[in-house]
Design a protein around this motif. Structure first.
Motif, PDB file in Angstrom:
ATOM      1  N   ALA A   1       0.841  -1.202   0.000  1.00 13.92           N
ATOM      2  CA  ALA A   1       0.000   0.000   0.000  1.00 13.92           C
ATOM      3  C   ALA A   1       0.869   1.243   0.000  1.00 13.92           C
ATOM      4  O   ALA A   1       0.504   2.274  -0.558  1.00 13.92           O
ATOM      5  N   GLY A   2       2.042   1.152   0.636  1.00 12.06           N
ATOM      6  CA  GLY A   2       2.925   2.308   0.699  1.00 12.06           C
ATOM      7  C   GLY A   2       3.775   2.471  -0.541  1.00 12.06           C
ATOM      8  O   GLY A   2       4.174   3.579  -0.902  1.00 12.06           O
ATOM      9  N   ALA A   3       4.053   1.372  -1.212  1.00 10.90           N
ATOM     10  CA  ALA A   3       5.043   1.415  -2.299  1.00 10.90           C
ATOM     11  C   ALA A   3       4.477   1.917  -3.624  1.00 10.90           C
ATOM     12  O   ALA A   3       5.234   2.320  -4.501  1.00 10.90           O
ATOM     13  N   SER A   4       3.160   1.898  -3.773  1.00 12.81           N
ATOM     14  CA  SER A   4       2.582   2.337  -5.054  1.00 12.81           C
ATOM     15  C   SER A   4       2.683   3.847  -5.184  1.00 12.81           C
ATOM     16  O   SER A   4       2.344   4.565  -4.258  1.00 12.81           O
ATOM     17  N   GLY A   5       3.124   4.286  -6.295  1.00 12.48           N
ATOM     18  CA  GLY A   5       3.166   5.721  -6.544  1.00 12.48           C
ATOM     19  C   GLY A   5       4.431   6.388  -6.053  1.00 12.48           C
ATOM     20  O   GLY A   5       4.579   7.597  -6.168  1.00 12.48           O
ATOM     21  N   ILE A   6       5.374   5.628  -5.507  1.00 15.07           N
ATOM     22  CA  ILE A   6       6.619   6.258  -5.058  1.00 15.07           C
ATOM     23  C   ILE A   6       7.515   6.524  -6.262  1.00 15.07           C
ATOM     24  O   ILE A   6       7.409   5.875  -7.301  1.00 15.07           O
ATOM     25  N   ASP A   7       8.393   7.539  -6.087  1.00 17.43           N
ATOM     26  CA  ASP A   7       9.298   7.896  -7.184  1.00 17.43           C
ATOM     27  C   ASP A   7      10.657   7.249  -7.005  1.00 17.43           C
ATOM     28  O   ASP A   7      11.406   7.091  -7.972  1.00 17.43           O
ATOM     29  N   PHE A   8      10.970   6.943  -5.781  1.00 11.04           N
ATOM     30  CA  PHE A   8      12.346   6.557  -5.458  1.00 11.04           C
ATOM     31  C   PHE A   8      12.280   5.578  -4.296  1.00 11.04           C
ATOM     32  O   PHE A   8      11.516   5.774  -3.357  1.00 11.04           O
ATOM     33  N   ALA A   9      13.066   4.501  -4.385  1.00  9.61           N
ATOM     34  CA  ALA A   9      13.034   3.498  -3.315  1.00  9.61           C
ATOM     35  C   ALA A   9      14.345   3.491  -2.548  1.00  9.61           C
ATOM     36  O   ALA A   9      15.421   3.692  -3.128  1.00  9.61           O
ATOM     37  N   LEU A  10      14.233   3.294  -1.233  1.00 12.75           N
ATOM     38  CA  LEU A  10      15.423   3.049  -0.419  1.00 12.75           C
ATOM     39  C   LEU A  10      15.321   1.620   0.083  1.00 12.75           C
ATOM     40  O   LEU A  10      14.515   1.322   0.967  1.00 12.75           O
ATOM     41  N   LEU A  11      16.091   0.746  -0.524  1.00  9.67           N
ATOM     42  CA  LEU A  11      16.080  -0.657  -0.108  1.00  9.67           C
ATOM     43  C   LEU A  11      17.177  -0.835   0.941  1.00  9.67           C
ATOM     44  O   LEU A  11      18.367  -0.681   0.635  1.00  9.67           O
ATOM     45  N   THR A  12      16.742  -1.149   2.153  1.00  8.15           N
ATOM     46  CA  THR A  12      17.726  -1.275   3.243  1.00  8.15           C
ATOM     47  C   THR A  12      18.183  -2.728   3.383  1.00  8.15           C
ATOM     48  O   THR A  12      17.379  -3.660   3.263  1.00  8.15           O
ATOM     49  N   ILE A  13      19.485  -2.884   3.629  1.00  2.00           N
ATOM     50  CA  ILE A  13      20.034  -4.198   3.974  1.00  2.00           C
ATOM     51  C   ILE A  13      20.977  -3.974   5.158  1.00  2.00           C
ATOM     52  O   ILE A  13      21.954  -3.210   5.033  1.00  2.00           O
ATOM     53  N   ALA A  14      20.659  -4.590   6.292  1.00  5.72           N
ATOM     54  CA  ALA A  14      21.532  -4.427   7.466  1.00  5.72           C
ATOM     55  C   ALA A  14      22.807  -5.234   7.233  1.00  5.72           C
ATOM     56  O   ALA A  14      22.741  -6.424   6.897  1.00  5.72           O
ATOM     57  N   VAL A  15      23.952  -4.563   7.398  1.00  8.71           N
ATOM     58  CA  VAL A  15      25.222  -5.219   7.045  1.00  8.71           C
ATOM     59  C   VAL A  15      25.535  -6.405   7.957  1.00  8.71           C
ATOM     60  O   VAL A  15      26.262  -7.319   7.580  1.00  8.71           O
ATOM     61  N   ASP A  16      24.958  -6.375   9.175  1.00  3.57           N
ATOM     62  CA  ASP A  16      25.253  -7.486  10.079  1.00  3.57           C
ATOM     63  C   ASP A  16      24.326  -8.676   9.828  1.00  3.57           C
ATOM     64  O   ASP A  16      24.484  -9.730  10.414  1.00  3.57           O
ATOM     65  N   ASP A  17      23.356  -8.504   8.938  1.00  8.97           N
ATOM     66  CA  ASP A  17      22.361  -9.564   8.716  1.00  8.97           C
ATOM     67  C   ASP A  17      22.375 -10.050   7.260  1.00  8.97           C
ATOM     68  O   ASP A  17      22.078 -11.209   6.969  1.00  8.97           O
TER      69      ASP A  17
END
Ligand SMILES: Nc1nc2c(ncn2[C@@H]2O[C@H](COP(=O)(O)OP(=O)(O)OP(=O)(O)O)[C@@H](O)[C@H]2O)c(=O)[nH]1
Ligand SMILES: [Mg+2]
Length: 687
Positions: free
Chosen positions: A70-86
């Motif tokens: 529901a939040g991702a529709s219509g966004i212009d730019f994504a921040l995909l997070t990846i925790a470096v310890d995981d």
């Protein structure tokens, strides 16, 4: 610009939003207690160059992927997070797949919690991340290490976003307003507020909008764009609308509703679409496969109908029909995602091609061609391609509405594609110029051939002509097409008949002589009670059966009508009488009138008056209920255009000619007359 977060649970999405904006997320009690995000969070970051950047924080928990969607529709730019310890985890993959399916092609991979790992292991995760995004829409995304704890890398990310915000401005223009509602609440002293992402177009203070699919109307009393009071909000902005109007309550609006320009309100529950099944799926998608469909902030149950009997294998794409369990407010070329019904996982997604899909004929070659045309993203390419497919005539108004095009863009299509438009009510049936020329010339040829075969008939029945014409147009559009041809002097419309202007009905000299004798007797002061065949015979000294034959013939030619057995009226008198009943019905408070009222107008005695009304009933000009009658406005011109003047009796039409109706038809409003009602096929000539 709107930035959407993505990534596995606990990978630092909420902490990152706080580091960038200073806004603490996770306000819900449950969120605080459990230390996880459950619902969408919103925050804004001021920029040096102009409007703030909006952030949509989403949950990473596998059970809340629908909220992420529901939040991702219509966004212009994504921040995909990846925790470096995981490292890369299941929802890293699922969220990335979703961004890819939604076509989000701008973004950054943020390696979070950079303070928890050595530079070597950060580099290792970075390499993995690059490999991961390589085959997705985010292939060009930067990979940036950040620590929300120490602040390392935050400024670099912020600067990166500011640059991206400038580049993102050029979103598709020329569209009408649509906003995907994701929150509704009551603000004390303000009233109902609905927030969401503007998917297209703009909304202004005071605008009247509609909530779709419910259809509820509302007025925009005030609004915020990107968290600031504003007069207008535009595509690519988060927006809060203070809505007012009858029935506008918190319970009447939901997450998943689309607030839109009322021109666009046309929900659909059967949609032809292009779908891609994720390569990670274990099994192919078969016929009537059940899914959860996610579109903008909405969610609905749906079934997948395959057009080919072959199931769609993992990693494959196909055109399908989506049959929804409730209507949604979508636009063509909107993206969607489908998830499993029982096993909660993302299966695939794609884009909508045709919101007006049909259950019938969905596998026909024509439909396949139409879908191929509709798959073209640019309206200037898609619509002409559509017009090259059968039936070669399509409603431009519906096409423009389903693509959320504004009126200017729609009219621009007409001009640039040089379309011929047949406008009726809300629809604009369009054809290419070549198709129109072919349509017109074939029709004229057919009428010409008919005249050749039937020189004594006034013309070809409109309905007969319509159902056999290519393309077979809907009745109102066909009538507009006829009027267009009549306007260009090629055709003459004569009640339910169509003839070429050059066509003159021929009577033998003998019959012509007889008609010249009896026509004046049928007109004049006695026109509402004209002499019967027997009386005409007596008056002219001619044989009854000869006169009957001549009258039948001129009846077929449209100069007279046999109202009752052996009782002929001039066509102009019948036309005049339709004007009289129309006037009676206008004068009546409830629109109905009695036989006695009609008799008083025409002064011809009860019996004849009733015979006339019965005649009108038979032709659908009047609708009888008990002793009362109503006028059917769609048939009033069945016996020619309305009479000019009631006190011009007698010699009209001239004994062997008839009035030229062209000018009258030409000045008619296009939507008038025969709209949406079929005319009886050549019935009144067969008397
Ligand atoms: N050391 C360190 N811890 C962090 C950092 N960012 C987040 N954390 C911690 O990681 C935990 C999860 O962070 P959140 O920001 O809530 O993670 P999230 O991705 O929003 O989690 P969900 O919303 O539930 O998916 C919290 O305890 C944070 O304090 C960071 O940069 N460094
Ligand atoms: Mg969170």
């Amino acid at each position: 610009m709107i930035v959407g977060l993505a990534g596995h649970i606990d990978h630092g999405k909420t902490a990152l939003v706080k580091a960038l904006t200073g806004v603490a997320g996770d306000r819900l009690k449950d969120e605080k207690a459990r230390g996880i995000t459950i619902d969408l969070g919103f925050a804004y970051m001021p920029t040096r160059s102009g409007r703030p950047i909006g952030f949509i924080d989403v949950p990473g928990h596998e059970r809340f992927v629908h909220t992420m969607l529901a939040g991702a529709s219509g966004i212009d730019f994504a921040l995909l997070t990846i925790a470096v310890d995981d490292g890369i985890m299941p929802q890293t993959l699922e969220h990335l797949a979703i961004l890819d399916l939604l076509g989000v092609d701008r973004g950054a991979v943020v390696l979070t919690k950079a303070d928890l790992a050595s530079p070597e292991s950060i580099e290792h995760v970075a390499q993995q991340a690059k490999a991961l995004i390589a085959a997705t829409t985010l292939a060009r995304a930067e990979v940036m290490p950040v620590s929300a704890l120490t602040g390392a890398g935050v400024d670099a990310l912020r600067a990166h976003l500011e640059v991206a915000a400038v580049a993102v401005r050029d979103r598709r223009g020329g569209r009408r307003f649509r906003l995907a509602v994701d929150r509704v609440f009551t603000l004390s002293g303000v009233g109902i507020v609905a927030t969401g992402t503007v998917l297209s177009g703009s909304v202004h203070l005071g605008d009247r909008i509609q909530l779709s699919p419910s259809g509820l109307f509302a007025r925009v009393r005030s609004l915020h764009a990107q968290n600031r009071p504003a007069d207008a909000a535009h595509v690519g902005e988060r927006c809060a609308l203070n809505l007012a109007g009858p029935g506008v309550t918190k319970d009447a609006i939901w997450r998943g509703d689309v607030a839109l320009d009322p021109e666009l309100h046309a929900p659909s529950d059967r949609i032809d679409a292009r779908i891609r099944v994720l390569p990670t799926e274990k099994k192919p998608v078969g016929q009537w496969f059940p899914v959860r469909l996610h579109h903008a902030s909405a969610e609905a149950g749906a079934r997948i109908v395959l057009f080919d009997d072959k199931p769609i294998a993992p990693g494959e794409e196909a055109n399908v029909q989506l049959v929804l369990d409730r209507p949604i407010a979508a636009a063509a070329h909107d993206r969607f995602v489908v998830r499993g019904v029982s096993a909660q996982r993302t299966l695939g997604g794609g884009l909508f091609l045709d919101l007006r899909a049909n259950a019938r004929g969905r596998r026909t070659p024509e439909r396949r061609e139409q879908r191929a045309a509709l798959a073209l993203a640019d309206p200037s390419a898609a619509f002409p391609a559509l017009l090259e497919t059968p039936p070669f005539a399509f409603d431009l108004a519906a096409f423009a509405r389903d693509r959320a095009l504004c009126a200017e863009r729609r009219d621009q299509l007409v001009a640039e594609l040089e379309l011929v438009i047949l406008e009726t009510g809300d629809s604009k049936i369009a054809m290419t110029r070549e198709r129109w020329a072919l349509f017109a010339s074939t029709m004229l040829e057919r009428i010409g051939a008919y005249h050749g075969d039937n020189p004594d008939l006034q013309g070809l029945g409109r309905e007969q002509l319509r159902v056999t014409s290519q393309p077979k147009l809907p009745e109102p559009a066909f009538d507009v097409a006829l009027k267009k041809l009549a306007g260009s002097d090629q055709l003459v419309l004569d009640g339910a008949f169509v003839r070429l202007r050059s066509h003159e009905v021929q009577l033998t000299p003998e019959d012509k002589g007889a008609w010249e004798m009896i026509a004046p007797l049928l007109g004049g002061a006695q026109r509402f009670r004209p002499p019967r065949v027997r009386d005409l015979a007596a008056a002219t000294g001619r044989a009854e059966k000869d006169l009957r034959r001549v009258l039948k013939r001129v009846g077929r030619m449209g100069w007279a009508d046999e109202v009752a057995h052996d009782h002929f009226f001039l066509r102009s008198t019948v036309s005049e009488m339709t004007t009289i009943i129309a006037d009676l019905s206008v004068a009546a408070t409830d629109g109905s009138f009695s036989a006695a009222q009609f008799r008083d107008q025409v002064d011809n005695g009860r019996k004849v008056a009733i015979q006339i009304l019965d005649f009108f009933d038979r032709h659908g000009v009047t609708l009888r209920k008990g002793d009362e009658r109503r006028v059917n406005p769609y048939r009033l011109d069945l016996f020619g255009p309305p009479c000019q003047s009631a006190d011009e009796p007698g010699g009209e039409p001239s004994p062997v000619g008839r009035p030229d109706f062209k000018s009258v038809w030409g000045s008619e409003p296009v939507s008038g007359g025969f709209d949406s009602h079929s005319l009886p096929p050549i019935s009144h000539r067969a008397k």
